[in-house]
Design a protein around this motif. Sequence first.
Motif, short mmCIF file in Angstrom:
data_model
loop_
_atom_site.label_atom_id
_atom_site.label_comp_id
_atom_site.label_asym_id
_atom_site.label_seq_id
_atom_site.Cartn_x
_atom_site.Cartn_y
_atom_site.Cartn_z
N ILE A 1 35.65 -3.66 10.05
CA ILE A 1 35.71 -2.90 8.81
C ILE A 1 36.88 -3.36 7.96
O ILE A 1 37.93 -3.78 8.47
CB ILE A 1 35.84 -1.39 9.12
N ARG A 2 36.68 -3.36 6.64
CA ARG A 2 37.75 -3.62 5.68
C ARG A 2 38.00 -2.34 4.90
O ARG A 2 37.08 -1.58 4.63
CB ARG A 2 37.37 -4.76 4.74
N MET A 3 39.27 -2.12 4.52
CA MET A 3 39.61 -0.90 3.81
C MET A 3 40.48 -1.21 2.60
O MET A 3 41.26 -2.17 2.60
CB MET A 3 40.38 0.05 4.72
N SER A 4 40.33 -0.39 1.58
CA SER A 4 41.23 -0.40 0.43
C SER A 4 41.90 0.97 0.39
O SER A 4 41.24 1.98 0.14
CB SER A 4 40.46 -0.65 -0.87
N PHE A 5 43.21 1.01 0.68
CA PHE A 5 43.91 2.29 0.80
C PHE A 5 43.91 3.07 -0.52
O PHE A 5 43.70 4.26 -0.55
CB PHE A 5 45.35 2.06 1.27
N GLU B 1 40.43 4.26 -1.45
CA GLU B 1 39.75 4.98 -0.36
C GLU B 1 38.34 4.44 -0.17
O GLU B 1 37.35 5.16 -0.10
CB GLU B 1 39.74 6.50 -0.64
N TRP B 2 38.29 3.11 -0.07
CA TRP B 2 37.02 2.38 -0.01
C TRP B 2 36.92 1.62 1.30
O TRP B 2 37.92 1.10 1.82
CB TRP B 2 36.97 1.42 -1.19
N PHE B 3 35.72 1.55 1.86
CA PHE B 3 35.49 0.87 3.14
C PHE B 3 34.32 -0.10 2.99
O PHE B 3 33.38 0.15 2.23
CB PHE B 3 35.11 1.87 4.24
N GLU C 1 28.94 -0.64 2.11
CA GLU C 1 30.09 -0.08 1.42
C GLU C 1 30.00 1.45 1.40
O GLU C 1 28.92 2.00 1.23
CB GLU C 1 30.14 -0.57 -0.04
N TRP D 1 32.78 5.08 0.44
CA TRP D 1 34.11 5.48 -0.02
C TRP D 1 34.21 7.00 -0.09
O TRP D 1 33.21 7.72 -0.01
CB TRP D 1 34.40 4.86 -1.39
N LEU E 1 38.46 10.03 8.53
CA LEU E 1 38.56 8.81 7.74
C LEU E 1 39.85 8.79 6.92
O LEU E 1 40.54 7.78 6.85
CB LEU E 1 37.35 8.68 6.81
N MET F 1 43.01 6.16 7.27
CA MET F 1 43.50 5.38 6.14
C MET F 1 45.00 5.59 5.95
O MET F 1 45.74 4.65 5.67
CB MET F 1 42.75 5.76 4.86
#
Length: 200
Positions: free
Chosen positions: A58-62, A65-67, A99, A101, A176, A180
């Motif tokens: 998994i990739r995340m954008s802090f 709040e996106w996965f 995707e 979020w 989740l 994060m």
Amino acid sequence: MKHNAEGRIQNLRLMDSLNASGQTAPGMVGWLISSMSLQHQQESSANITNIQLDYGGIRMSFHKEWFSANILLEFDIDLRLPFNNKIIKTHACMNLAVEFWLEKDEFGRRHLVIGNCSVEPSSIYTTVLTEDISPKMKHFLRNFRGNLAKVIPHLVESQVCPLIGEILRQLDVKLLKSLMEQASAHEHNHESSRPSAYQA
């Protein structure tokens, strides 16, 4: 198990998709499918077995709040043709990118939103597992695998992606958010521990 994932993937209408694409299929596949009588098409089968649906990272954008989750889907296809009683087993595997979020409502409460789900075309790989195949059948199977790679993306995206969406909606939003925050704190600590240019 709750969502009957295995049963729903087994029920993918693979043979129908292959029959529908028969007019545009290359070489021997197109000739074979388009020349089959309706009875022969009904006698043919492509049963999906040995299904594996695995989490692949998994990739995340802090900040957003996106996965983006990577899901690995693998299965075998037991192919039976009317002119040959022998079952030919083919293995297929592919990656799905999904995707999702966290989004706030008007009261500030977060809820999970499922976004795009797609098969990565370059990840589709098929191989014939059955040995002792005649040269004529090898030529057919080579074209069959090429046609399979064309019908799989739409078939999986239209029928497996909704299943994955149902599974992801069971995720706990608070969990989740907590994950994060932990990952963000870890990244911040890692960056602050790096030596600065003046220290170097």
